[in-house]
Design an enzyme around this catalytic site. Sequence first.
Site, PDB file in Angstrom:
ATOM      1  N   HIS A  53       0.795  -1.230   0.000  1.00 45.73           N
ATOM      2  CA  HIS A  53       0.000   0.000   0.000  1.00 45.73           C
ATOM      3  C   HIS A  53       0.827   1.280   0.000  1.00 45.73           C
ATOM      4  O   HIS A  53       0.292   2.366  -0.163  1.00 45.73           O
ATOM      5  CB  HIS A  53      -0.934   0.027   1.206  1.00 45.73           C
TER       6      HIS A  53
HETATM    7  C1  UD1 Z   1      -1.856   5.939   5.549  1.00 46.65           C
HETATM    8  C2  UD1 Z   1      -0.502   6.465   6.036  1.00 46.65           C
HETATM    9  C3  UD1 Z   1       0.533   5.345   5.998  1.00 46.65           C
HETATM   10  C4  UD1 Z   1       0.032   4.124   6.751  1.00 46.65           C
HETATM   11  C5  UD1 Z   1      -1.326   3.705   6.170  1.00 46.65           C
HETATM   12  C6  UD1 Z   1      -1.894   2.482   6.885  1.00 46.65           C
HETATM   13  C7  UD1 Z   1      -0.121   8.857   5.526  1.00 46.65           C
HETATM   14  C8  UD1 Z   1       0.640   9.799   4.695  1.00 46.65           C
HETATM   15  N1  UD1 Z   1      -0.008   7.555   5.205  1.00 46.65           N
HETATM   16  O1  UD1 Z   1      -1.705   5.581   4.186  1.00 46.65           O
HETATM   17  O2  UD1 Z   1       1.719   5.786   6.599  1.00 46.65           O
HETATM   18  O3  UD1 Z   1       0.958   3.067   6.584  1.00 46.65           O
HETATM   19  O4  UD1 Z   1      -2.222   4.808   6.325  1.00 46.65           O
HETATM   20  O5  UD1 Z   1      -2.949   1.925   6.122  1.00 46.65           O
HETATM   21  O6  UD1 Z   1      -0.781   9.269   6.446  1.00 46.65           O
HETATM   22  N2  UD1 Z   1      -9.054   4.804   1.372  1.00 46.65           N
HETATM   23  C9  UD1 Z   1     -10.305   4.230   1.385  1.00 46.65           C
HETATM   24  N3  UD1 Z   1     -10.893   4.003   2.583  1.00 46.65           N
HETATM   25  C10 UD1 Z   1     -10.303   4.309   3.755  1.00 46.65           C
HETATM   26  C11 UD1 Z   1      -9.023   4.907   3.734  1.00 46.65           C
HETATM   27  C12 UD1 Z   1      -8.418   5.148   2.537  1.00 46.65           C
HETATM   28  O7  UD1 Z   1     -10.866   3.917   0.361  1.00 46.65           O
HETATM   29  O8  UD1 Z   1     -10.894   4.052   4.817  1.00 46.65           O
HETATM   30  C13 UD1 Z   1      -8.378   5.020   0.061  1.00 46.65           C
HETATM   31  C14 UD1 Z   1      -8.695   6.336  -0.582  1.00 46.65           C
HETATM   32  O9  UD1 Z   1      -8.811   6.099  -1.941  1.00 46.65           O
HETATM   33  C15 UD1 Z   1      -7.460   7.160  -0.298  1.00 46.65           C
HETATM   34  C16 UD1 Z   1      -6.365   6.119  -0.267  1.00 46.65           C
HETATM   35  O10 UD1 Z   1      -6.980   4.947   0.238  1.00 46.65           O
HETATM   36  O11 UD1 Z   1      -7.275   8.133  -1.273  1.00 46.65           O
HETATM   37  C17 UD1 Z   1      -5.204   6.507   0.608  1.00 46.65           C
HETATM   38  O12 UD1 Z   1      -5.623   6.723   1.963  1.00 46.65           O
HETATM   39  P1  UD1 Z   1      -4.777   7.651   2.971  1.00 46.65           P
HETATM   40  O13 UD1 Z   1      -5.401   7.674   4.287  1.00 46.65           O
HETATM   41  O14 UD1 Z   1      -4.472   8.932   2.321  1.00 46.65           O
HETATM   42  O15 UD1 Z   1      -3.376   6.940   3.099  1.00 46.65           O
HETATM   43  P2  UD1 Z   1      -2.978   5.422   3.228  1.00 46.65           P
HETATM   44  O16 UD1 Z   1      -2.499   4.974   1.904  1.00 46.65           O
HETATM   45  O17 UD1 Z   1      -4.002   4.558   3.894  1.00 46.65           O
END
Ligand code: UD1
Length: 348
Positions: free
Chosen positions: A203
Amino acid sequence: MKVLTVVGARPQFMKAAAVSNVIREKDQEILVHTGQHYDENMSKVFFEELQIPKPDYNLGVGSGNHGKQTGTMLIELEEIYEKEKPDIVLVYGDTNSTLAGALCASKLLIPVAHVEAGLRSFNMNMPEEQNRILTDHISKYLFVPTNTAEKNLKNEGIKNGVYNVGDVMYDSVLRISKLAKENSRILEKLNLDDNDYILTTIHRAENTNDPKRLKNIIGALNESGKKVVLPLHPRTHKYMESYGLAFASNVKVVEPVGPLDMIALEMHSCKIATDSGGLQKEAFFVHKPCITMRDETEWVETVENGWNILVGADKNKIIDGINNFMPTSKQEEIFGDGTAANKIVEII
Ligand code: UD1
């Protein structure tokens, strides 16, 4: 003492699960969920299964670019801090929720306690590395999980307020693995046998946002010749679709799983291949070889101890690691003794 804790993403729920209930034995805790992770299977299930107290506030910030996500958190948190007037703000790890929680407190002159301080990948392109460094430099209490983390802080001139307490994730995993043994039915559900599959997660932005790296990783899993089980992060799913990448039939793709099922999957796997920070440690805790699909790691001790190998996004190295990597040394006590949460609460 009034402690205000900020969480937002899965790895933080795992850590708060160890600390929140200990805080509440003697002190008051206000729990704020930024809403960075919001899907039921990435948020709600963690609170339920890990018996984390219900958040007092959920900011519902959701996804977005870094500036918007972090900025929205700052605006909302400021109002809550002004109203609640906590004695201390507690943040975990390295996500955008960590930085927002710490920065907002620092500007209001509220002391910040950072759990999992001092970790460095020395790769400033990672959003997590930026978040960690900035958070450490505005924290009053820095709870480091390893000796390397303590050294990293010293090298940056941070010596005061540093406490080497061990890793709260170890506390959590000790507790969760017992619960998982009793309650998880994931093996039956996915029709898996013990010790018969490679557990994988991908991820990290450095892998998902780079088509070449993601193509190599997916290619390696497809051609590994092994059964691979992969709870798929929504971010990875999104990028795979946009690059036109697909899994072969040896890769069993499932929705993100809750913490008990995840630990159960770890305990019954033969090896773990991942780009996650948390999973590298969990692999160590459950005594499984770890193949890390990154160019560097913050958990260097697991590599030095021979239980983790760095293979980057190199297809051949990933395939080789999956098929041939086997630790030969006994595990050392790298992450403390499973009582980090108690030590943290005593100190603050
Ligand atoms: C975040 C953290 C990362 C951690 C990870 C654990 C930052 C910069 N990164 O990354 O360090 O290892 O969490 O999982 O804070 N999304 C969903 N549903 C959700 C959450 C996210 O669909 O409940 C999707 C969305 O499309 C979003 C993408 O995942 O744009 C990224 O989510 P985001 O919270 O920005 O960062 P992570 O990749 O989860």
